[in-house]
Enzyme design. Sequence first.
Site, PDB file in Angstrom:
ATOM      1  N   ARG A 161      11.508   6.168  19.170  1.00 54.75           N
ATOM      2  CA  ARG A 161      10.757   5.012  18.661  1.00 54.75           C
ATOM      3  C   ARG A 161      11.670   3.821  18.403  1.00 54.75           C
ATOM      4  O   ARG A 161      11.319   2.681  18.714  1.00 54.75           O
ATOM      5  CB  ARG A 161      10.039   5.419  17.372  1.00 54.75           C
ATOM      6  CG  ARG A 161       9.291   4.307  16.665  1.00 54.75           C
ATOM      7  CD  ARG A 161       8.597   4.880  15.443  1.00 54.75           C
ATOM      8  NE  ARG A 161       7.912   3.876  14.656  1.00 54.75           N
ATOM      9  CZ  ARG A 161       7.217   4.141  13.549  1.00 54.75           C
ATOM     10  NH1 ARG A 161       7.110   5.380  13.118  1.00 54.75           N
ATOM     11  NH2 ARG A 161       6.615   3.172  12.883  1.00 54.75           N
TER      12      ARG A 161
ATOM     13  N   TRP B 248      -7.196   8.034  16.901  1.00 56.45           N
ATOM     14  CA  TRP B 248      -5.776   8.360  16.743  1.00 56.45           C
ATOM     15  C   TRP B 248      -5.477   9.564  15.845  1.00 56.45           C
ATOM     16  O   TRP B 248      -4.403  10.159  15.947  1.00 56.45           O
ATOM     17  CB  TRP B 248      -5.007   7.158  16.173  1.00 56.45           C
ATOM     18  CG  TRP B 248      -5.425   6.780  14.774  1.00 56.45           C
ATOM     19  CD1 TRP B 248      -6.420   5.914  14.421  1.00 56.45           C
ATOM     20  CD2 TRP B 248      -4.872   7.255  13.532  1.00 56.45           C
ATOM     21  NE1 TRP B 248      -6.529   5.832  13.051  1.00 56.45           N
ATOM     22  CE2 TRP B 248      -5.583   6.634  12.479  1.00 56.45           C
ATOM     23  CE3 TRP B 248      -3.840   8.147  13.224  1.00 56.45           C
ATOM     24  CZ2 TRP B 248      -5.306   6.887  11.143  1.00 56.45           C
ATOM     25  CZ3 TRP B 248      -3.558   8.405  11.884  1.00 56.45           C
ATOM     26  CH2 TRP B 248      -4.294   7.755  10.860  1.00 56.45           C
TER      27      TRP B 248
ATOM     28  N   GLU C 185      -2.822  10.200   3.330  1.00 61.39           N
ATOM     29  CA  GLU C 185      -3.921  10.320   4.273  1.00 61.39           C
ATOM     30  C   GLU C 185      -3.920  11.746   4.819  1.00 61.39           C
ATOM     31  O   GLU C 185      -2.860  12.283   5.148  1.00 61.39           O
ATOM     32  CB  GLU C 185      -3.807   9.308   5.410  1.00 61.39           C
ATOM     33  CG  GLU C 185      -3.997   7.875   4.944  1.00 61.39           C
ATOM     34  CD  GLU C 185      -3.939   6.870   6.075  1.00 61.39           C
ATOM     35  OE1 GLU C 185      -4.794   5.972   6.112  1.00 61.39           O
ATOM     36  OE2 GLU C 185      -3.034   6.999   6.925  1.00 61.39           O
TER      37      GLU C 185
ATOM     38  N   GLY D   5      -3.395  12.312  18.479  1.00 64.24           N
ATOM     39  CA  GLY D   5      -3.355  10.989  19.099  1.00 64.24           C
ATOM     40  C   GLY D   5      -4.679  10.554  19.702  1.00 64.24           C
ATOM     41  O   GLY D   5      -4.708   9.683  20.580  1.00 64.24           O
TER      42      GLY D   5
ATOM     43  N   ASP E 165       0.257   5.373   0.573  1.00 62.29           N
ATOM     44  CA  ASP E 165      -0.801   6.229   1.103  1.00 62.29           C
ATOM     45  C   ASP E 165      -0.533   7.714   1.035  1.00 62.29           C
ATOM     46  O   ASP E 165       0.570   8.167   1.336  1.00 62.29           O
ATOM     47  CB  ASP E 165      -1.023   5.940   2.600  1.00 62.29           C
ATOM     48  CG  ASP E 165      -1.584   4.562   2.876  1.00 62.29           C
ATOM     49  OD1 ASP E 165      -2.090   3.928   1.950  1.00 62.29           O
ATOM     50  OD2 ASP E 165      -1.498   4.129   4.038  1.00 62.29           O
TER      51      ASP E 165
ATOM     52  N   GLU F 273       0.843  -1.194   0.000  1.00 60.45           N
ATOM     53  CA  GLU F 273       0.000   0.000   0.000  1.00 60.45           C
ATOM     54  C   GLU F 273       0.880   1.246   0.000  1.00 60.45           C
ATOM     55  O   GLU F 273       1.919   1.278   0.669  1.00 60.45           O
ATOM     56  CB  GLU F 273      -0.913  -0.018   1.225  1.00 60.45           C
ATOM     57  CG  GLU F 273      -1.921   1.107   1.293  1.00 60.45           C
ATOM     58  CD  GLU F 273      -2.907   0.905   2.459  1.00 60.45           C
ATOM     59  OE1 GLU F 273      -3.321  -0.251   2.707  1.00 60.45           O
ATOM     60  OE2 GLU F 273      -3.232   1.901   3.128  1.00 60.45           O
TER      61      GLU F 273
ATOM     62  N   ARG G 187       6.107   3.369   8.177  1.00 62.12           N
ATOM     63  CA  ARG G 187       7.054   4.252   7.472  1.00 62.12           C
ATOM     64  C   ARG G 187       6.392   5.605   7.231  1.00 62.12           C
ATOM     65  O   ARG G 187       6.267   6.081   6.109  1.00 62.12           O
ATOM     66  CB  ARG G 187       7.501   3.602   6.171  1.00 62.12           C
ATOM     67  CG  ARG G 187       8.198   2.269   6.381  1.00 62.12           C
ATOM     68  CD  ARG G 187       8.564   1.587   5.070  1.00 62.12           C
ATOM     69  NE  ARG G 187       9.270   0.351   5.317  1.00 62.12           N
ATOM     70  CZ  ARG G 187       8.674  -0.830   5.520  1.00 62.12           C
ATOM     71  NH1 ARG G 187       7.356  -0.916   5.495  1.00 62.12           N
ATOM     72  NH2 ARG G 187       9.389  -1.914   5.747  1.00 62.12           N
ATOM     73  N   GLU G 188       5.983   6.242   8.327  1.00 65.82           N
ATOM     74  CA  GLU G 188       5.209   7.477   8.241  1.00 65.82           C
ATOM     75  C   GLU G 188       6.098   8.707   8.073  1.00 65.82           C
ATOM     76  O   GLU G 188       7.097   8.850   8.765  1.00 65.82           O
ATOM     77  CB  GLU G 188       4.369   7.668   9.510  1.00 65.82           C
ATOM     78  CG  GLU G 188       3.471   6.484   9.856  1.00 65.82           C
ATOM     79  CD  GLU G 188       4.128   5.521  10.833  1.00 65.82           C
ATOM     80  OE1 GLU G 188       5.379   5.584  10.995  1.00 65.82           O
ATOM     81  OE2 GLU G 188       3.413   4.698  11.428  1.00 65.82           O
TER      82      GLU G 188
ATOM     83  N   HIS H 223      -0.325  13.033   5.710  1.00 65.42           N
ATOM     84  CA  HIS H 223       0.314  11.847   6.287  1.00 65.42           C
ATOM     85  C   HIS H 223       0.602  10.869   5.148  1.00 65.42           C
ATOM     86  O   HIS H 223      -0.321  10.437   4.454  1.00 65.42           O
ATOM     87  CB  HIS H 223      -0.649  11.230   7.305  1.00 65.42           C
ATOM     88  CG  HIS H 223      -0.200   9.958   7.935  1.00 65.42           C
ATOM     89  ND1 HIS H 223       0.392   9.909   9.177  1.00 65.42           N
ATOM     90  CD2 HIS H 223      -0.276   8.665   7.518  1.00 65.42           C
ATOM     91  CE1 HIS H 223       0.658   8.653   9.499  1.00 65.42           C
ATOM     92  NE2 HIS H 223       0.259   7.885   8.503  1.00 65.42           N
ATOM     93  N   THR H 224       1.871  10.535   4.928  1.00 62.99           N
ATOM     94  CA  THR H 224       2.236   9.555   3.904  1.00 62.99           C
ATOM     95  C   THR H 224       2.774   8.309   4.584  1.00 62.99           C
ATOM     96  O   THR H 224       3.402   8.371   5.632  1.00 62.99           O
ATOM     97  CB  THR H 224       3.290  10.111   2.929  1.00 62.99           C
ATOM     98  OG1 THR H 224       4.526  10.348   3.630  1.00 62.99           O
ATOM     99  CG2 THR H 224       2.816  11.414   2.300  1.00 62.99           C
ATOM    100  N   ASN H 225       2.504   7.164   3.954  1.00 64.90           N
ATOM    101  CA  ASN H 225       2.947   5.900   4.537  1.00 64.90           C
ATOM    102  C   ASN H 225       3.106   4.882   3.423  1.00 64.90           C
ATOM    103  O   ASN H 225       2.604   5.068   2.308  1.00 64.90           O
ATOM    104  CB  ASN H 225       1.931   5.409   5.578  1.00 64.90           C
ATOM    105  CG  ASN H 225       2.534   4.438   6.588  1.00 64.90           C
ATOM    106  OD1 ASN H 225       3.684   4.020   6.471  1.00 64.90           O
ATOM    107  ND2 ASN H 225       1.747   4.053   7.577  1.00 64.90           N
TER     108      ASN H 225
END
Length: 277
Positions: A263, A186, A95, A190, A93, A91, A119-120, A108-110
């Site tokens: 993270r 979310w 978003e 968040g 994205d 996928e 992988r945001e 927001h890309t992923n």
Amino acid sequence: MAGFEFAIAMAIVFAAALNANVIEGRSTLKSMHLSWGTQRSGFLQPAGSGIQSKDQFLFGTVEMQIKLVPGDSAGTVTSFYLSSLGAKHNEVDFEFLGNVTGQPTIIHTNIYTQGAAGREVQFYPWFDPSEDYHNYTIHWSPSRIVWFVDNIPIRVYRNYLDEGIPYPDLDQPMRAYSSIWNADSWATRGGLDRINWSKAPFIAKLRKFRARACKFEGNTSVGQCTAAAAASTTSELGLEGQSQMELIRYKSLIYDYCEDYDRYKGLFPGECFKPQY
């Protein structure tokens, strides 16, 4: 596809009839169709609604002009993306994470490979995406994936499969999708800012979907589509494209997973150490 305008909407259950699935012109009905959220007139369930391309593609460029939800859109996500099917799907994205009135939407890309995301990369838009239509483009080739906003590249993800770094399968086709849905657990701060259903319906408008991509018609298409992609230079940014992207990242980047030390505790994914453009 210039004659097409489509509204996808999410409204509170039991709201008055909305009839929000508006299509102006019939040409794009040949390319895309309603895929979910079509029950009742006007998409009156809080899950959302979506459309998808009738064809599957293996490499190429897809684009859509989108006018996002105006005003208080907290908790909603509008999306435009490529995706394959199955638990181990791929996928790519776009978003758009809604926000309370006066605060910016987040781009927001992923990317998912073999069903795994994480992988945001996120940006603040340098315009009001609810005021007018803007063009969002995904270019996917065997060598790289490029995200564009109004023809300006904002992100590149390169293929390093030969070094063991994940990349979408080179023989798995994807369809184009667009949707709006409830993600208030979310999407905005968040989950601190939830959907304000008194502001419903939440309407995103779409038009001018275009696919300059290799139509997938079975396994025999793999070689043909790969050869066609190899002959294209669309994914090459050039010096001007690189400069544009570096400027956008400097001014508008708000999160990159490759810079999130907390993270990963310093153990970043392999692609974070490789050049992407």
